[in-house]
Scaffold this active site. Structure first.
Site, PDB file in Angstrom:
ATOM      1  N   ASP A  12     -63.578  38.923  20.587  1.00  0.00           N
ATOM      2  CA  ASP A  12     -64.969  38.647  20.276  1.00  0.00           C
ATOM      3  C   ASP A  12     -65.685  39.993  20.212  1.00  0.00           C
ATOM      4  OD1 ASP A  12     -67.275  37.194  19.915  1.00  0.00           O
ATOM      5  OD2 ASP A  12     -67.536  36.689  22.019  1.00  0.00           O
ATOM      6  N   GLU A  19     -67.652  43.140  15.844  1.00  0.00           N
ATOM      7  CA  GLU A  19     -68.302  43.389  14.551  1.00  0.00           C
ATOM      8  C   GLU A  19     -68.717  44.839  14.375  1.00  0.00           C
ATOM      9  OE1 GLU A  19     -69.144  40.905  16.574  1.00  0.00           O
ATOM     10  OE2 GLU A  19     -68.198  39.292  15.462  1.00  0.00           O
ATOM     11  N   ASP A  75     -70.680  31.572  16.339  1.00  0.00           N
ATOM     12  CA  ASP A  75     -71.612  30.816  17.174  1.00  0.00           C
ATOM     13  C   ASP A  75     -72.443  29.845  16.350  1.00  0.00           C
ATOM     14  OD1 ASP A  75     -70.478  32.440  19.011  1.00  0.00           O
ATOM     15  OD2 ASP A  75     -72.277  33.606  19.456  1.00  0.00           O
TER      16      ASP A  75
END
Ligand SMILES: *[C@@H]1O[C@H](CO)[C@@H](O)[C@H](O)[C@H]1NC(C)=O
Ligand SMILES: *[C@@H]1O[C@H](CO)[C@@H](O)[C@H](O)[C@H]1NC(C)=O
Ligand SMILES: *[C@@H]1O[C@H](CO)[C@@H](O)[C@H](O)[C@H]1NC(C)=O
Ligand SMILES: *[C@@H]1O[C@H](CO)[C@@H](O)[C@H](O)[C@H]1NC(C)=O
Ligand SMILES: *[C@@H]1O[C@H](CO)[C@@H](O)[C@H](O)[C@H]1NC(C)=O
Ligand SMILES: *[C@@H]1O[C@H](CO)[C@@H](O)[C@H](O)[C@H]1NC(C)=O
Ligand SMILES: *[C@@H]1O[C@H](CO)[C@@H](O)[C@H](O)[C@H]1NC(C)=O
Length: 832
Positions: free
Chosen positions: A421, A424, A462
């Site tokens: 996670d 990015e 999400d």
């Protein structure tokens, strides 16, 4: 007339025809050299465009290769300095080369030197007068240090797909007169129509006649892509112009060509196709242990339990919080999970906390692998742990560092896969785990880029527990498949916000058919495990029960993805590109080639209108109706109360199924059953009577077989073909099972199936005889049997013919790699 006058008149004509100034390239091509499949040369700037954005580069190098093949690669770059280029080591070596042998359509290049333009067209005769697939003709080409602009014409009536990652509120096709931004970031996917975690500057263009091509701008720089009524314009802030044009001419061939460049998806381990439960906010080891126990007690399949950053000590990777998640009991618990064939998947974020007491920090400093600032100091940011450094995942020493950390972590508790996670910040791609026992890795990532599918699985990030998010998830997973990442799912029941019983019910009925199926909820919101509500528990058992029965079919689709880039979950247009309704079926998808999923996506609804492309569709879900669209595709409203969904199988296919079970290990150990779904009566009648004694192919399918866990190149494909044949005694049918249709470089898999039953759907003729045969010598490819050795009829062989459904059970035939077995039914024997 003076040449200037001619020029002025022509210019005025052009203005009045188009109503605006025709843009042109400000570059000329000089020293053009054509040889073999390539065109090379130098582009020279004639004048500067948009000077406020800086000077144009005066000279550019042009390399266009691949004409005569199905893929043309055009690269325009600065010959005098090194510019950012996506590291090619992350891609197959074929990346720089022209297409391979599977070519169907082939491309030719057309170009003009002054002003410079370049176009790619299909060579095929019927295409000669048609529009080019890629063309910069009449468009400005700009190349500055930090502003690059490239425009290609696109047909006005084409439907365009691609340019992920975003949550689309308008369905899968891109809208015209819209600008799409490629700038991946940590932006929750509950926000529609914005750039999210991944960047995929690839488009697939489908013309009304179904002919399809693709364009890829191979760049990781930030860009806007303007999709207008007749052009697609890329506006990029750095790097180079590196473009591929894929000839198609079908969606399937475009995917084949595109994934040849960016890399083909990995086949995920079989277990990862099971159902996963996750939550941010589980409080303790005791609580997750209770979640697993409650799933088991409710008899809902649970394949893997996940833990979020909750388990860590101060959000440090590779550590446990000793108060609530003590490592030694945790390790023992994971061992017990493994004894019950349940997997554990922890989150591991890519950031390392800045903490001199923390081993991973000290080792990272010592190995000097953290991403640095201009000053040479490691770049320090703030995420969950507080001050954080990030390993530079394309640094040559990072692989060793990360591997050592993961191995030490694996000793603390034996994880089965990893969840990545918060990645990015950069577009990295890594080999996420190469466990020491050489098993296939499973890693789930939020951020993706071109080619990520080679290494990882993906979830759409999400989302929220809303009906919109449920609906939008269909396009999101389909888009990921078109970007070469087929193992994808959205968080089932919604991540953020309180889900409801009805929403969670509908969501598991859809999510059970996502390629990746995980229930996941956010910290501050309620619990949403499927056993929390009796109605959701029932829906989950039923939907996951069917998913597990279909696992052999799904797994075979993953092998197809690996071999050819074909998505596992496919939009309807993928197989019906010339059917305009198929482009608008935003709430449906195909699972593999033959299964059509039509879920209810609206609150309170108890029916759903789906589109059924031409063919006959056999209901696989109890309660759904069979649909005969053999005269042409049609819309049909299906009664679908809460707790129900619609799953149809396409007539003409042979589907592999195993038995429902609570774990994938138990599914793998169960016998195989084959479903022969026949075409419509009209289609079958068209075959009858015309070719006495000649076998007519009526249904086909295949099954991929490997051990499901290792990387060993030992596998095979079994081929199933059903035929019907007419003789004086009447009409009979037979299903031939033949292996190996294909096999691995190291040979066949040692895994064997036992065929227990065959169900034939749509058999309208009398049945008075059922037989099972084994063939010696084995059948060759395309050989339709004429002579057969009858197996000693298994004592338990039974058959039942009700309506047009024939079920043959108790077959008990051993299917190894080299088997040739057939099952015959009808009146009279097909064999001489
Ligand atoms: C090329 O593709 C078309 C359309 O899919 C198909 O009809 C044709 O048989 C293909 N040709 C070859 C050589 O594969
Ligand atoms: C896009 O804009 C052009 C004019 O620039 C117009 O002709 C066209 O109809 C528009 N298309 C859509 C789908 O809005
Ligand atoms: C790109 O598209 C956006 C949105 O339609 C528009 O505002 C902008 O002017 C376009 N830019 C160019 C250069 O066409
Ligand atoms: C598990 O089920 C028990 C019995 O229904 C219940 O009391 C408990 O709260 C559940 N725990 C979790 C974590 O689901
Ligand atoms: C579908 O359900 C709606 C109510 O949600 C109802 O009005 C409509 O008549 C139903 N259609 C069919 C064909 O059952
Ligand atoms: C449908 O229901 C019947 C009876 O409950 C069951 O035997 C059969 O296996 C079911 N079929 C499917 C495809 O779920
Ligand atoms: C599978 O069948 C083949 C051929 O009958 C046999 O050689 C092989 O041992 C079998 N494999 C297993 C694991 O039983």
């Amino acid at each position: 007339m003076h040449w200037l006058t001619v020029h002025l008149i022509l210019t005025l004509i052009t203005y009045s025809l188009s109503g605006q100034a025709t843009a042109q390239s400000r570059y000329d091509l000089v020293n053009a050299a054509e040889s073999g499949d390539s065109l090379r040369g130098t582009l020279v700037s004639r004048s500067t465009a948009s000077p406020e954005l800086g000077p144009d580069l005066l000279y550019l190098k042009l390399d266009a290769i691949g004409r005569g093949s199905d893929t043309i690669h055009i690269k325009i770059t600065d010959p005098s300095s090194t510019r950012w280029e996506v590291p090619l080591t992350l891609y197959p070596s074929s990346n720089n080369h022209k297409g391979g042998g599977a070519a169907n359509a082939t491309l030719k290049l057309e170009w003009a030197p002054s002003p410079f333009s370049i176009s790619a067209k299909r060579e095929e005769e019927k295409e000669k007068s048609g529009p080019p697939l890629f063309s910069t003709l009449g468009h400005e080409l700009i190349f500055k240090d930090q502003y690059l602009q490239l425009t290609t014409s696109v047909p006005e009536d084409a439907v365009i797909y691609g340019l992920g990652e975003r949550t689309s509120s308008s369905g899968l096709p891109l809208l015209r007169n819209m600008s799409y931004t490629m700038w991946n970031r940590d932006r929750p996917s509950l926000f529609p129509d914005e750039n999210l975690y991944g960047s995929h500057p690839f488009i697939m263009i489908v013309q009304p006649d179904g002919s399809t091509h693709g364009i890829l701008l191979f760049s990781s720089n930030a860009m806007d892509v303007n999709v207008s009524h007749d052009a697609v314009q890329y506006r990029v802030v750095g790097g180079m112009l590196d473009v591929y044009c894929f000839a198609g001419p079908t969606p399937d061939l475009v995917m084949e060509q595109y994934t040849r460049v960016i890399g083909r998806p990995t086949v995920p381990p079989f277990w990862s196709l099971g159902f996963h439960q996750c939550k941010y906010g589980y409080k303790s080891l005791a609580e997750v242990a209770a979640v697993v126990e409650n799933y088991t007690a409710a008899e809902i399949p649970l394949e893997a339990i996940w833990t979020d950053i909750d388990y860590m000590s101060g959000f440090r990777d590779f550590t446990f919080n000793e108060d609530r998640w003590p490592q030694k009991p945790f390790k023992e618990w994971v061992q017990k999970l493994h004894d019950s064939n349940i997997a554990w998947v922890p989150i591991v974020d890519p950031g390392i906390m800045v903490d001199p007491e923390y081993d991973a920090y000290n080792k990272g400093l010592a190995a000097d692998i953290f991403i640095k600032e201009g000053s040479g100091e490691p770049y320090k940011g703030q995420v969950w742990p507080g001050p954080t450094h990030w390993p530079d995942f394309i640094h040559p020493d990072t692989q060793d560092y990360w591997q050592q950390q993961l191995e030490a972590f694996h000793d603390l508790a034996a994880f089965d896969g990893l969840w990545i996670d918060m990645n990015e910040a950069s577009n990295f791609i890594e080999d996420p785990i190469a466990p020491s026992d050489g098993k296939r890795p499973f890693a789930l990532t939020r951020s993706t880029f071109l080619g990520s599918g080679q290494y990882v699985s993906h979830w759409t990030g999400d989302n929220a527990a809303t009906w919109n998010d449920l609906r939008w998830s269909v396009s999101s997973i389909l888009s990921s498949g078109l970007h070469g990442i087929p193992h994808v799912g959205a968080d089932i029941c919604g991540f953020t916000g309180f889900t409801t019983e009805e929403l969670c019910n509908r969501w598991i009925l859809l999510g059970a058919f996502y390629p990746f199926a995980r229930d996941h909820s956010d910290f501050n919101w309620g619990y949403q495990e499927l056993y929390r509500w009796p109605s959701v528990q029932e829906a989950g058992k039923k939907a996951l029960g069917l998913r597990y029965r279909l696992l052999p079919h799904m797994y075979t689709a993953f092998q197809r993805a690996h071999e050819q880039g074909t998505p596992v979950a496919r939009p309807l247009f993928y197989h019906w590109p010339a059917d305009e309704h198929a482009h608008k079926a935003h709430g449906q998808f195909l699972l593999g080639h033959d299964i059509l999923i039509t879920p209810v996506l609206t609150e309170g609804a108890t029916n759903v209108t789906g589109y059924f492309p031409q063919g006959v569709w056999h209901a696989l879900w109890n309660g759904s109706a069979d649909i005969d669209a053999s005269k042409g595709g049609k819309h049909q409203t299906l009664n679908t109360p809460l707790g129900e969904t619609n799953v149809h199988v396409r007539g003409g296919s042979v589907l592999s199924m195993q038995e429902a079970a609570l774990t994938t290990a138990a599914v793998r150990a169960s016998p195989l059953s084959l479903l022969v779904a026949l075409p419509s009566l009209e289609e079958l009648q068209a075959l009858e009577g015309r070719h006495m004694h000649q076998a007519q192919l009526i249904a086909e399918g295949s099954l991929y077989v490997d051990d499901g866990v290792t990387l060993e190149d030992k596998w095979h494909m079994l081929h199933f073909a059903a035929y019907q044949v007419e003789s004086a005694e009447g009409i009979s049918g037979f299903l031939q099972i033949r292996g190996p249709a294909e096999q691995g470089n190291r040979g066949c898999s040692e895994v064997n199936h036992t065929l227990a039953s065959v169900q034939v759907r749509g058999w309208q003729h009398p049945v008075s005889l059922v037989q099972v045969h084994a063939h010696q010598p084995p059948l060759a490819e395309h050989q339709v049997l004429t002579r057969a050795v009858e197996l000693p009829s298994p004592r338990a062989l039974q058959w039942q013919h009700q309506g047009s459904d024939l079920t043959v059970s108790g077959i008990d035939a051993h299917l190894s790699c080299s088997s040739s077995v057939s099952v015959e039914w009808g009146s009279g024997t097909a064999y001489a």
